[in-house]
Design a protein around this motif. Structure first.
Motif, PDB file in Angstrom:
ATOM      1  N   VAL A  69      44.254  92.056 -15.019  1.00  0.00           N
ATOM      2  CA  VAL A  69      42.913  91.344 -15.517  1.00  0.00           C
ATOM      3  C   VAL A  69      41.932  92.369 -15.091  1.00  0.00           C
ATOM      4  O   VAL A  69      40.751  92.785 -15.938  1.00  0.00           O
ATOM      5  CB  VAL A  69      42.765  90.140 -14.683  1.00  0.00           C
ATOM      6  CG1 VAL A  69      41.482  89.665 -14.886  1.00  0.00           C
ATOM      7  CG2 VAL A  69      43.935  88.922 -15.092  1.00  0.00           C
ATOM      8  N   ASP A  70      42.002  93.135 -13.929  1.00  0.00           N
ATOM      9  CA  ASP A  70      41.028  94.069 -13.307  1.00  0.00           C
ATOM     10  C   ASP A  70      41.422  95.496 -13.964  1.00  0.00           C
ATOM     11  O   ASP A  70      41.175  96.489 -13.010  1.00  0.00           O
ATOM     12  CB  ASP A  70      40.754  94.052 -12.111  1.00  0.00           C
ATOM     13  CG  ASP A  70      40.203  92.683 -11.791  1.00  0.00           C
ATOM     14  OD1 ASP A  70      39.431  92.164 -12.463  1.00  0.00           O
ATOM     15  OD2 ASP A  70      40.801  91.979 -10.615  1.00  0.00           O
ATOM     16  N   TYR A  71      42.241  95.888 -15.089  1.00  0.00           N
ATOM     17  CA  TYR A  71      42.714  96.944 -15.273  1.00  0.00           C
ATOM     18  C   TYR A  71      41.617  97.937 -15.160  1.00  0.00           C
ATOM     19  O   TYR A  71      40.464  97.921 -15.869  1.00  0.00           O
ATOM     20  CB  TYR A  71      43.385  97.001 -16.442  1.00  0.00           C
ATOM     21  CG  TYR A  71      44.132  98.380 -16.839  1.00  0.00           C
ATOM     22  CD1 TYR A  71      45.461  98.852 -16.724  1.00  0.00           C
ATOM     23  CD2 TYR A  71      43.183  99.503 -17.683  1.00  0.00           C
ATOM     24  CE1 TYR A  71      45.944  99.708 -16.954  1.00  0.00           C
ATOM     25  CE2 TYR A  71      43.825 100.502 -17.848  1.00  0.00           C
ATOM     26  CZ  TYR A  71      45.345 100.805 -17.910  1.00  0.00           C
ATOM     27  OH  TYR A  71      45.747 102.033 -17.988  1.00  0.00           O
ATOM     28  N   ASP A  72      41.769  99.120 -14.570  1.00  0.00           N
ATOM     29  CA  ASP A  72      40.822 100.380 -14.823  1.00  0.00           C
ATOM     30  C   ASP A  72      41.613 101.618 -14.654  1.00  0.00           C
ATOM     31  O   ASP A  72      42.683 101.683 -13.908  1.00  0.00           O
ATOM     32  CB  ASP A  72      39.777 100.169 -13.705  1.00  0.00           C
ATOM     33  CG  ASP A  72      38.831 101.295 -13.593  1.00  0.00           C
ATOM     34  OD1 ASP A  72      39.131 102.413 -12.856  1.00  0.00           O
ATOM     35  OD2 ASP A  72      38.052 101.173 -14.048  1.00  0.00           O
ATOM     36  N   TYR A 127      41.354 110.453 -28.171  1.00  0.00           N
ATOM     37  CA  TYR A 127      40.262 109.175 -28.185  1.00  0.00           C
ATOM     38  C   TYR A 127      39.935 109.015 -26.816  1.00  0.00           C
ATOM     39  O   TYR A 127      39.340 107.621 -26.802  1.00  0.00           O
ATOM     40  CB  TYR A 127      40.660 108.237 -29.127  1.00  0.00           C
ATOM     41  CG  TYR A 127      42.424 108.105 -29.224  1.00  0.00           C
ATOM     42  CD1 TYR A 127      42.755 107.172 -28.392  1.00  0.00           C
ATOM     43  CD2 TYR A 127      43.031 108.580 -30.398  1.00  0.00           C
ATOM     44  CE1 TYR A 127      44.284 106.971 -28.394  1.00  0.00           C
ATOM     45  CE2 TYR A 127      44.247 108.490 -30.561  1.00  0.00           C
ATOM     46  CZ  TYR A 127      44.762 107.593 -29.552  1.00  0.00           C
ATOM     47  OH  TYR A 127      46.380 107.258 -29.712  1.00  0.00           O
ATOM     48  N   ASN A 128      40.249 109.580 -25.878  1.00  0.00           N
ATOM     49  CA  ASN A 128      39.917 109.229 -24.290  1.00  0.00           C
ATOM     50  C   ASN A 128      39.019 110.350 -23.775  1.00  0.00           C
ATOM     51  O   ASN A 128      39.451 111.351 -23.870  1.00  0.00           O
ATOM     52  CB  ASN A 128      41.145 108.804 -23.614  1.00  0.00           C
ATOM     53  CG  ASN A 128      41.610 107.466 -23.398  1.00  0.00           C
ATOM     54  OD1 ASN A 128      41.718 106.704 -24.495  1.00  0.00           O
ATOM     55  ND2 ASN A 128      41.571 106.653 -22.194  1.00  0.00           N
ATOM     56  N   MET A 129      38.231 109.586 -22.813  1.00  0.00           N
ATOM     57  CA  MET A 129      37.162 110.493 -22.158  1.00  0.00           C
ATOM     58  C   MET A 129      38.204 111.519 -21.189  1.00  0.00           C
ATOM     59  O   MET A 129      38.011 112.712 -21.059  1.00  0.00           O
ATOM     60  CB  MET A 129      36.318 109.690 -21.346  1.00  0.00           C
ATOM     61  CG  MET A 129      35.361 110.755 -20.384  1.00  0.00           C
ATOM     62  SD  MET A 129      34.135 111.602 -21.500  1.00  0.00           S
ATOM     63  CE  MET A 129      32.926 110.354 -21.825  1.00  0.00           C
ATOM     64  N   TYR A 151      34.842 101.962 -24.137  1.00  0.00           N
ATOM     65  CA  TYR A 151      35.482 101.135 -23.257  1.00  0.00           C
ATOM     66  C   TYR A 151      36.004 101.583 -21.861  1.00  0.00           C
ATOM     67  O   TYR A 151      36.782 102.328 -21.762  1.00  0.00           O
ATOM     68  CB  TYR A 151      36.775 100.401 -23.865  1.00  0.00           C
ATOM     69  CG  TYR A 151      36.571  99.593 -24.982  1.00  0.00           C
ATOM     70  CD1 TYR A 151      36.153  98.331 -25.091  1.00  0.00           C
ATOM     71  CD2 TYR A 151      36.460 100.221 -26.388  1.00  0.00           C
ATOM     72  CE1 TYR A 151      35.839  97.531 -26.288  1.00  0.00           C
ATOM     73  CE2 TYR A 151      36.076  99.732 -27.412  1.00  0.00           C
ATOM     74  CZ  TYR A 151      35.751  98.177 -27.447  1.00  0.00           C
ATOM     75  OH  TYR A 151      35.468  97.588 -28.486  1.00  0.00           O
ATOM     76  N   LYS A 152      34.778 101.337 -20.996  1.00  0.00           N
ATOM     77  CA  LYS A 152      34.847 102.114 -19.734  1.00  0.00           C
ATOM     78  C   LYS A 152      36.264 101.929 -18.832  1.00  0.00           C
ATOM     79  O   LYS A 152      36.428 102.961 -18.580  1.00  0.00           O
ATOM     80  CB  LYS A 152      33.526 101.686 -18.804  1.00  0.00           C
ATOM     81  CG  LYS A 152      33.364 102.665 -17.546  1.00  0.00           C
ATOM     82  CD  LYS A 152      32.130 102.093 -17.058  1.00  0.00           C
ATOM     83  CE  LYS A 152      31.742 103.036 -15.945  1.00  0.00           C
ATOM     84  NZ  LYS A 152      30.441 102.644 -15.016  1.00  0.00           N
ATOM     85  N   ASN A 153      36.621 100.863 -18.784  1.00  0.00           N
ATOM     86  CA  ASN A 153      37.701 100.545 -18.038  1.00  0.00           C
ATOM     87  C   ASN A 153      39.050 101.396 -18.614  1.00  0.00           C
ATOM     88  O   ASN A 153      39.983 101.721 -17.798  1.00  0.00           O
ATOM     89  CB  ASN A 153      38.146  99.218 -17.935  1.00  0.00           C
ATOM     90  CG  ASN A 153      38.512  98.438 -19.446  1.00  0.00           C
ATOM     91  OD1 ASN A 153      38.163  98.552 -20.428  1.00  0.00           O
ATOM     92  ND2 ASN A 153      39.633  97.609 -19.149  1.00  0.00           N
ATOM     93  N   LEU A 154      39.158 101.537 -19.925  1.00  0.00           N
ATOM     94  CA  LEU A 154      40.124 102.409 -20.237  1.00  0.00           C
ATOM     95  C   LEU A 154      39.956 103.858 -20.736  1.00  0.00           C
ATOM     96  O   LEU A 154      40.664 104.571 -20.967  1.00  0.00           O
ATOM     97  CB  LEU A 154      40.707 101.780 -21.726  1.00  0.00           C
ATOM     98  CG  LEU A 154      40.972 100.221 -21.880  1.00  0.00           C
ATOM     99  CD1 LEU A 154      41.005  99.729 -23.331  1.00  0.00           C
ATOM    100  CD2 LEU A 154      42.496 100.144 -21.088  1.00  0.00           C
TER     101      LEU A 154
END
Length: 258
Positions: A69-72, A127-129, A151-154
Motif C-alpha cells: 500500500v505504501d510502495y515506494d 521511462y523512470n527517473m 508518479y513519485k512513488n514509482l
C-alpha cells in the motif's frame, strides 16, 4: 553516482561489512560526511538501517515490512539488494553492441542501467527517473525517454503519448520487472498505471526478458500485465525453488540464475 544509486549501494555496503562508521562511508562513496549523515537519516526513517554512536548497521529485523500500500521505489531498493545487483550485472552482460534496449520501471532494472558498458554503442529507451539518472552520463548511449505525468512513488513517467511512443519503437531486448510471478495468475505489478507501459515495452521488443529476485515468486501483485510464457528468458537469483525450475523446464523460457 546519483542519490538513489548511492543509497542502494550504502545498504549493500552495510550488509557486506556488518556496519560502518560515517567517516568510513564518506570515504567509500567519495562524498562529505554531511551527505552521508543525510543519507543515513533517510534510510533510518525507512527502517532500513540503525544509527548507533556515529555508525550505521543494516536492520536485520524480519518484522520490518513496508507493505504494497505504501510502495515506494526507495524502500524497494533496500530489499534483496545484493540479489538485484547480481541480476542487474548479469542482465547487462547480455547486451550487445548497437542494441536498442528497453529498461522497465523498477529497482532491479536500475541495476542493469548502472552496469551497462560505457564503451559500447547502445540505444536505451526508459521511462523512470532512477534509470535515466543512471545512464545520463554514460558515453556511447543514445537515450530515448518516454515522458508524461510523474508518479513519485514509482519514479515513473507515464502518459498515453508516452505509451504510443514506446509502441512505435522496435527494440532488440526489453528487460521487464515484476512485483509478483505466479504459475497460475501470471506476472503482476504494484500499480495499474504501470500496465500499459509494460505491455507496450513487451510488444515492441524482439526478446522479452523478465528480471526479478526470487522473493517475487508465488506472489501476486494487484495489477496483471503478462503471462509467464510471454517472455523468452528469466533472470533471477539462485534461491529459486525446485518446483519453479521444473515448471520452467516445461516451457520454452530460458532460465538464468545468478
Amino acid at each position: 553516482m546519483n542519490k538513489i544509486g548511492r543509497l542502494n549501494n550504502i545498504v549493500l555496503y552495510l550488509k557486506e561489512h556488518n556496519g560502518a562508521s560515517i567517516k568510513e562511508l564518506a570515504t567509500a562513496f567519495n562524498v562529505s560526511e554531511m551527505t552521508i549523515r543525510r543519507d543515513l537519516t533517510l534510510l533510518e526513517s525507512k527502517h532500513v538501517i540503525k544509527l548507533v554512536h556515529g555508525a550505521a548497521i543494516f536492520n536485520n529485523d524480519d518484522s520490518v515490512s513496508f507493505g504494497e500500500v505504501d510502495y515506494d521505489l526507495l524502500n524497494e531498493s533496500s530489499k534483496q539488494s545484493l540479489e538485484k545487483l547480481k541480476i542487474g550485472q548479469f542482465a547487462a552482460s547480455l547486451v550487445e553492441p548497437n542494441d536498442t534496449i528497453i529498461l522497465d520501471t523498477g529497482t532491479t532494472t536500475e541495476q542493469i542501467a548502472h552496469y551497462l558498458p560505457t564503451n559500447m554503442p547502445l540505444t536505451v529507451l526508459c521511462y523512470n527517473m532512477n534509470t535515466l539518472m543512471a545512464i545520463s552520463n554514460k558515453p556511447n548511449i543514445n537515450i530515448i525517454f518516454a515522458g508524461g505525468y510523474y508518479y513519485k512513488n514509482l519514479q515513473l513517467f507515464q502518459s498515453p503519448e508516452g505509451v504510443k511512443m514506446i509502441r512505435r519503437i522496435r527494440a532488440n531486448k526489453a528487460f521487464i520487472s515484476a512485483s509478483g510471478v505466479s504459475q497460475k495468475l501470471g506476472v503482476t505489478c504494484v500499480e495499474q498505471i504501470e500496465v500499459d507501459t509494460k505491455q507496450a515495452a513487451i510488444s515492441s521488443s524482439l526478446s522479452k526478458i523478465l528480471v526479478f529476485d526470487s522473493s517475487k515468486l508465488d506472489k501476486i501483485g494487484p495489477s496483471y500485465f503478462a503471462q509467464i510464457t510471454d517472455f523468452d528468458a528469466i533472470i533471477t537469483d539462485n534461491n529459486i525453488p525446485e518446483d519453479w525450475i521444473e515448471f520452467l523446464k516445461t516451457t520454452n523460457i530460458k532460465l538464468y540464475t545468478v
